[in-house]
Design an enzyme around this catalytic site. Structure first.
Site, PDB file in Angstrom:
ATOM      1  CB  SER A 234      -0.938   0.001   1.210  1.00 30.97           C
ATOM      2  OG  SER A 234      -1.899  -1.018   1.088  1.00 30.97           O
TER       3      SER A 234
ATOM      4  CG  ASP B 109     -14.230  -1.470   0.964  1.00 34.60           C
ATOM      5  OD1 ASP B 109     -14.375  -2.649   0.580  1.00 34.60           O
ATOM      6  OD2 ASP B 109     -13.378  -1.142   1.814  1.00 34.60           O
TER       7      ASP B 109
ATOM      8  CG  ASP C 133     -10.424  -3.322   2.133  1.00 31.64           C
ATOM      9  OD1 ASP C 133     -10.389  -2.405   1.312  1.00 31.64           O
ATOM     10  OD2 ASP C 133      -9.997  -3.205   3.308  1.00 31.64           O
TER      11      ASP C 133
ATOM     12  CG  HIS D 286     -12.435   0.804   4.493  1.00 32.64           C
ATOM     13  ND1 HIS D 286     -11.835  -0.269   3.904  1.00 32.64           N
ATOM     14  CD2 HIS D 286     -11.600   1.207   5.493  1.00 32.64           C
ATOM     15  CE1 HIS D 286     -10.664  -0.519   4.485  1.00 32.64           C
ATOM     16  NE2 HIS D 286     -10.508   0.350   5.463  1.00 32.64           N
TER      17      HIS D 286
ATOM     18  CB  CYS E  82     -10.083   1.928   1.144  1.00 35.97           C
ATOM     19  SG  CYS E  82     -11.398   1.083   0.246  1.00 35.97           S
TER      20      CYS E  82
END
Length: 632
Positions: A326, A350, A365, A371, A384
């Site tokens: 990420s 999400d 996720d 989220h 996310c």
């Protein structure tokens, strides 16, 4: 008849005169020949035999130059030269080598390893009458023993030479590199004149990259020797030109702090000064003692290092290629905004997973419950995955490749860091060439969160982060800060080739920096705990990179997984956010959580650089001022 009547005196006289004349002529011819030969030798060929005579009596010896020193940005010495006494042999003068070695073994402690190394070098190509080291770093009692027996060993000498020494060897091992004995391959490519008498050459790191600058120019001396080849006096000398002293951007205090923060773990830290591109810290942990390599590391010591499960010889900062995870999301956000794939206001739902088509594979996720509705700010702050899955598929691999390459991924973007790898920035062409397969949308899904085929080094992550800190202005990372002499740094640094990353809307840089600030200071930011109590604003992004793949319905449980198969913990960031002074990339191998493990390490670096070190400098200056005042 009387005897005298038969003697012809006149005839005998004539015979004697003829014989005397012949002898005289013979003697004259002989003397003439001798005189002619003396004339030939002493007048006609005088220069030739004078040279041959001097060659037996006078020899030309090369004088190796002292290697240049290396300092950190504050003038702390990191690489110096120290005198070492070694036992050397000139094979051409030593006579029977086996006999010489056997007799020396009766006086000094010479190991089988020393003998094997000597015999190996004896077989290698070398210059005539070049001494070959047999034993290094002799003790005082060993030097005394050789002085007593010196007359018994023609061609054997105790030589003093300056040898490289690293006072902070484990801290600087992977940044500075080290020197070592010149091997056969190196002997073929170096200048034999300038390296006459030089035994060491840069093997890695700064020592290798700036070899030409650090080495200097060879000198010469004419020496008078006796019949055994021992030096009686120096007749003439041309001094060598020492190598240039280098000052690096590296800060030894920050380097030490990085090692301290990673102590007991495996990982790497790279810290860059965004305004200059200067590399402030380049740490790969664990390190090793580079001094062991200078004069030749023992087999046992090398085996211990090379077979260690922690791989101390491996430079993780430059050559460790990891999925960036990420930490790539701020760069992906820049790409998505500038390519028009997303906007600041666009929201995506999400639910905890993403599907390319209904009923297809679920790309999960990290937050299993999802989220909910998130915009770009939320998706970076909360990391996310689903948001970035979707925009990655919409951008496609070619768009992602073009933008990410502009951040320096897929190449070595540094100016003077030897040995850095380029990582892997995948593309459709790459996959077709390497795997003979097309690029699938699922590949884009993985690439959107820095997984799949995508690999980056900690140095590349720090470089890309510095570009964000500079709002698109490229300053290629470098180690060299200054040369202590009359020569300019620009003479030795390659020219940068990167153009600024100009966005259609320059304000997007500030927006992306704001999303990274939200990671650190927002109420739902993944690294908010690492930023608690800070007196300055910082921008960052956490990351977690999988070491192995999970099945679609499997759930990650760190407690049940072997330690070396756990996720890598990553963090990239810079501080202060509005006026960046330092940009860092941190990876802790198998550390698990980027927010819980890597982010606190970065916070420790930020605090040290922005608060601890400046406070120490102020205290030092105040103390110096008080001392001067009392002295007055």
């Amino acid at each position: 008849m009387a005897w005298g009547e038969f003697k012809d005196t006149a005839a005998e006289r004539r015979l004697f005169q003829r014989r005397a004349l012949v002898m005289l002529v013979f003697v004259i011819l002989l003397m003439s020949g001798l005189l002619a030969r003396m004339y030939q030798l002493q007048i006609v060929e005088h220069e030739i035999y004078t040279t041959l005579s001097d060659k037996n009596r006078v020899q030309v010896q090369s004088v190796p130059p002292p290697r240049g020193l290396v300092y950190d940005r504050n003038g702390v010495l990191m690489a110096e030269n120290r005198p070492v006494f070694s036992l050397t042999i000139v094979p051409e003068r030593a006579g029977s080598m086996d006999e010489t070695l056997a007799r020396l073994g009766g006086i000094l402690d010479i190991s089988e390893e020393d003998l094997d190394r000597f015999r190996k070098r004896l077989k290698e190509a070398r210059r005539p009458f070049q001494e070959i080291p047999l034993r290094y770093d002799l003790a005082e009692d060993e030097i005394a023993k050789m002085a007593v027996h010196r007359h018994e060993f023609p061609g054997v000498e105790v030589e003093a030479e300056l040898v490289r020494y690293y006072p902070h060897s484990e801290l600087t091992a992977h940044a500075l590199g080290f020197v070592g004995r010149i091997n056969r391959e190196e002997l073929q490519r170096i200048d034999p004149v300038n390296y006459a008498g030089t035994n060491y050459i840069g093997k890695s790191g700064i020592e290798r990259f700036y070899e030409d600058v650090l080495h200097g120019s060879v000198g010469y001396q004419h020496v008078e020797t006796n019949a055994r080849g021992r030096i009686l006096r120096v007749l003439e000398r041309e001094n060598p030109v020492p190598g240039e002293d280098l000052q690096l951007h590296l800060d030894l205090r920050l380097q030490s702090k990085a090692h301290e923060l990673l102590e007991g773990r495996r990982g790497a830290i790279v810290a860059i000064e965004p305004s200059t591109g200067g590399i402030l810290a380049l740490a790969s942990v664990p390190g090793f003692d580079t001094n062991k390599f200078v004069t030749g590391i023992s087999v046992a010591d090398y085996r211990e290092l090379s077979e260690s499960i922690d791989k101390p010889l491996f430079n993780r900062a430059l050559r460790g290629q990891y999925p960036p995870g990420s930490t790539i999301k701020p760069m992906m956000a820049v790409a998505a905004l500038d390519s028009g794939v997303t906007t600041r206001d666009r929201q995506i739902w999400d639910p905890g997973y993403y599907q390319l088509r209904e009923g297809g594979r679920r790309y999960r996720d990290w937050k299993r419950s999802g989220h909910g509705w998130v915009d770009l700010m939320d998706s970076v702050a909360e990391s996310c995955d689903v948001y970035f899955y979707e925009i990655a598929v919409e951008m496609g691999v070619d768009t992602m490749h073009n933008y990410l390459s502009a951040f320096g991924f897929g190449e070595d973007a540094t100016l003077d860091v030897a040995g850095a790898l380029s990582g892997l920035l995948p593309s459709s062409d790459w996959k077709r060439a390497v795997r003979n397969e097309p690029w699938y949308p699922g590949d884009s899904v993985n690439m959107g969160i820095g997984q799949g085929f995508f690999l980056a080094t900690p140095l590349q992550l720090a470089t890309a982060t510095a570009l964000v800190a500079n709002r698109g202005e490229w300053v290629e990372p470098r180690l060299l800060k200054d040369i202590r002499g009359d020569r300019s740094v620009s003479e030795f640094l390659p020219k940068g080739t990167h153009n600024p990353l100009t966005l259609k809307n320059p304000d997007d840089w500030e927006y992306v920096v704001d999303t990274m600030e939200e990671v650190m200071h927002g109420t739902r930011g993944t690294a908010r705990r690492a930023a608690e109590g800070a007196s300055y604003r910082m921008a960052g992004k956490t990351g977690t990179a999988q070491v192995f793949s999970l099945g679609q319905d499997e759930e990650y449980d760190a407690e049940e997984i072997r330690e070396r198969l756990r996720d890598h913990a990553l963090f990239v960031g810079f501080a202060p956010a509005d006026d960046p002074q330092i940009a860092v990339a941190v990876i802790v191998e198998n550390g698990g959580s980027g927010s819980g493990v890597a982010a606190p390490v970065a916070r420790g670096l930020f605090d040290a650089w922005l608060e601890e070190f400046p406070a120490e400098e102020v205290a030092r200056l105040v103390g110096k001022s008080d001392h001067n005042g009392r002295a007055r």
